[in-house]
Design an enzyme around this catalytic site. Sequence first.
Site: not given
Length: 359
Positions: A97, A194
């Site tokens: 990410c 997340c």
Amino acid sequence: MKIVVGMSGGVDSSVAALLLKERGYEVIGVFMKNWEEKDDSGLCTATEDYDDVRRVCDTIDIPYYTVNFAKEYYDSVFTYFLDEYKKGRTPNPDVLCNREIKFKRFLDYALKVVGGDYLATGHYAQIDFVNEQYRLKRAFDHNKDQTYFLCQLGQKELADVMFPIGHLSKSEVRRMAVKNNLSTARKKDSTGICFIGERPFTQFLSQYLPAKPGEIVDLAGNVKGIHQGLMYYTLGQRKGLGIGGGEGTGEPWFVVSKDMNKNELVVVQGDSHPALYSKSLEASEMNWIAGHAPAKEFKCTAKFRYRQPDQGVSVRVAPDRLFIDFDEPQKAVTPGQVVVLYQGNICLGGGIIDYIEMI
């Protein structure tokens, strides 16, 4: 000078924005949304986080915006995450990410669309510039240091990035937030991945990959139990096996390998079993923060997972591979995870662990 701050809705990015505002910069807060799905209670945590961003930005009197990279995140990070689990590996989506979203697409957005001179984030890390080269350094607070997750950055990214809280301890960051009445001052740190949130990992993964139960066996092939799907287990895992220790040595059982062809989870008894330990690894997709390796062969320290103390290693660099020998045998080094190299406080870079050699 205009600085765009990546605002997550947490205390770290809040204080990063505060510090830059206090230093006289023109600061713009941008909230990045990477995941659309709601949790089991029907809530989208991104909505709550954006509300915190809005409150913080109002308090310190800076403009704020939001940008949606959910599609890019799904295509570049989440599909990789699923593919790795299909192969029986254990990926680290946070590293990917940072490389593909935060410090690539988001960085481009901050500089080219918003018109910022720099992108700042609330990461615990430091940057300096020595001998015409940017260096990624560990944070002052070694307990919170996040250079492990930033190991895929390079000179291009570091030239345009700031880490305003890298010289502070977490407790100092909290105190600053309290002193300045930031709504995130006592907000709990986010943990885990997340897109999974507070849900059990197995429950989340089963929505995307079909579980295929199979046998749990010891090294001799004796059946010890039933696993729920190889993707749910990682090397060195002890909990969740459903095997009692009431035989042999009486010690707990640990995952030592996965046989993808037979769909078998292989376990051993006792956390000091030699089969749990390896002496070397082979890595690929190595990123050197300096743009090149320090030498063809050299000694340094390494982390094979976040929070692990540094381990002494010897490194040999090949054109598209990295061979790393351990000074001491290492437990549960896991393919798919990231190996990150250090020289003192300087992060040299990191790569993906492909193979391990057992002792």
